[in-house]
Structures are given as structure tokens and as C-alpha cells.
Design a protein around this motif. Structure first.
Motif, mmCIF file in Angstrom:
data_model
loop_
_atom_site.group_PDB
_atom_site.id
_atom_site.type_symbol
_atom_site.label_atom_id
_atom_site.label_comp_id
_atom_site.label_asym_id
_atom_site.label_seq_id
_atom_site.Cartn_x
_atom_site.Cartn_y
_atom_site.Cartn_z
ATOM 1 N N ALA A 111 0.957 7.331 0.854
ATOM 2 C CA ALA A 111 -0.050 8.384 0.648
ATOM 3 C C ALA A 111 -1.464 7.843 0.890
ATOM 4 O O ALA A 111 -2.311 8.543 1.461
ATOM 5 C CB ALA A 111 0.065 8.964 -0.759
ATOM 6 N N ASP A 112 -1.716 6.603 0.484
ATOM 7 C CA ASP A 112 -3.035 6.009 0.709
ATOM 8 C C ASP A 112 -3.294 5.768 2.193
ATOM 9 O O ASP A 112 -4.396 5.987 2.692
ATOM 10 C CB ASP A 112 -3.171 4.693 -0.058
ATOM 11 C CG ASP A 112 -3.199 4.883 -1.558
ATOM 12 O OD1 ASP A 112 -3.547 5.998 -2.020
ATOM 13 O OD2 ASP A 112 -2.864 3.921 -2.279
ATOM 14 N N VAL A 113 -2.277 5.322 2.893
ATOM 15 C CA VAL A 113 -2.416 5.085 4.335
ATOM 16 C C VAL A 113 -2.673 6.408 5.054
ATOM 17 O O VAL A 113 -3.562 6.494 5.909
ATOM 18 C CB VAL A 113 -1.165 4.388 4.907
ATOM 19 C CG1 VAL A 113 -1.234 4.291 6.426
ATOM 20 C CG2 VAL A 113 -0.994 3.017 4.280
ATOM 21 N N ARG A 161 -3.965 9.150 3.815
ATOM 22 C CA ARG A 161 -5.317 9.612 3.466
ATOM 23 C C ARG A 161 -6.377 8.868 4.282
ATOM 24 O O ARG A 161 -7.282 9.492 4.851
ATOM 25 C CB ARG A 161 -5.568 9.403 1.966
ATOM 26 C CG ARG A 161 -6.972 9.820 1.528
ATOM 27 C CD ARG A 161 -7.256 9.501 0.062
ATOM 28 N NE ARG A 161 -6.846 8.164 -0.365
ATOM 29 C CZ ARG A 161 -7.496 7.028 -0.069
ATOM 30 N NH1 ARG A 161 -8.588 7.069 0.668
ATOM 31 N NH2 ARG A 161 -7.059 5.866 -0.497
ATOM 32 N N ARG A 162 -6.268 7.529 4.362
ATOM 33 C CA ARG A 162 -7.262 6.757 5.122
ATOM 34 C C ARG A 162 -7.239 7.132 6.597
ATOM 35 O O ARG A 162 -8.287 7.218 7.239
ATOM 36 C CB ARG A 162 -7.002 5.262 4.941
ATOM 37 C CG ARG A 162 -7.421 4.755 3.584
ATOM 38 C CD ARG A 162 -7.545 3.242 3.539
ATOM 39 N NE ARG A 162 -6.426 2.529 4.097
ATOM 40 C CZ ARG A 162 -5.484 1.916 3.391
ATOM 41 N NH1 ARG A 162 -5.518 1.929 2.091
ATOM 42 N NH2 ARG A 162 -4.502 1.267 4.002
ATOM 43 N N GLU A 210 -8.984 10.498 6.958
ATOM 44 C CA GLU A 210 -10.426 10.314 6.785
ATOM 45 C C GLU A 210 -11.077 9.681 8.018
ATOM 46 O O GLU A 210 -12.221 9.975 8.341
ATOM 47 C CB GLU A 210 -10.708 9.453 5.557
ATOM 48 C CG GLU A 210 -10.430 10.151 4.250
ATOM 49 C CD GLU A 210 -10.522 9.244 3.036
ATOM 50 O OE1 GLU A 210 -10.720 8.006 3.213
ATOM 51 O OE2 GLU A 210 -10.365 9.761 1.915
ATOM 52 N N THR A 266 0.856 -1.177 0.000
ATOM 53 C CA THR A 266 0.000 0.000 0.000
ATOM 54 C C THR A 266 0.894 1.228 0.000
ATOM 55 O O THR A 266 1.863 1.282 0.760
ATOM 56 C CB THR A 266 -0.901 0.023 1.253
ATOM 57 O OG1 THR A 266 -1.664 -1.184 1.280
ATOM 58 C CG2 THR A 266 -1.829 1.202 1.270
ATOM 59 N N ALA A 267 0.556 2.202 -0.817
ATOM 60 C CA ALA A 267 1.328 3.440 -0.861
ATOM 61 C C ALA A 267 1.135 4.212 0.440
ATOM 62 O O ALA A 267 0.042 4.229 1.018
ATOM 63 C CB ALA A 267 0.892 4.295 -2.043
#
Length: 84
Positions: A70-72, A74-75, A78, A67-68
Motif C-alpha cells: 500500500a505504501d509503494v 501510494r508513493r 503521488e 515496505t507495505a
């Protein structure tokens, strides 16, 4: 397995359980979450020993899902979780 001290301790045995309690009781309040997080991972591996072998094999084979960062991040944002 519950992600709390009781759940973690129940999954560990003997000396590892005592090591967990020593580390948790010796941790400053701001360090306790990190201790629980690390030992939860250890307890999960103790509960299912073949998981560690499967993860190692997948990493060596290049098939381990990734997983990137940046995705972690962002999650976590959120979900209202801290991002350091």
C-alpha cells in the motif's frame, strides 16, 4: 549507475552484456522498460557482488527492511507513476 541501456551495458561484462542486448533488442516496445528494469538490478549486483550476499543474509536473518505494498502504491501515485 545510469538506469539506461548504455549504463547497464557498461556495468555488465562479456556474455552477460551480449545477453542483455539480445533480450533488449528482442523485446517489444511495451516490454523494453521491464527488460531495462530487470537488467539494471543484475548490473547493480554485478557491480557490487557482496550486496547480493548481504541481502540474502538479511532476508534469512529476518532483518531485511520491508515496505507495505500500500505504501509503494501510494508513493507511485503521488509521483505520477503507473500502478498496475
Amino acid at each position: 549507475m545510469p538506469r539506461n541501456a548504455e549504463g547497464i551495458a557498461a556495468a555488465l561484462t562479456g556474455e552477460r552484456r551480449m545477453e542483455f542486448y539480445r533480450e533488449l533488442l528482442g523485446a517489444a516496445p511495451e516490454e523494453a522498460e521491464g527488460v531495462l528494469r530487470r537488467w539494471w538490478c543484475e548490473a547493480m549486483l554485478d557491480a557490487e557482488p557482496d550486496v547480493g550476499d548481504r541481502l540474502t543474509a538479511a532476508a534469512l536473518d529476518g532483518t531485511l527492511p520491508t515496505t507495505a505494498v500500500a505504501d509503494v502504491v501510494r508513493r507511485r501515485r503521488e509521483a505520477g507513476l503507473p500502478v498496475e
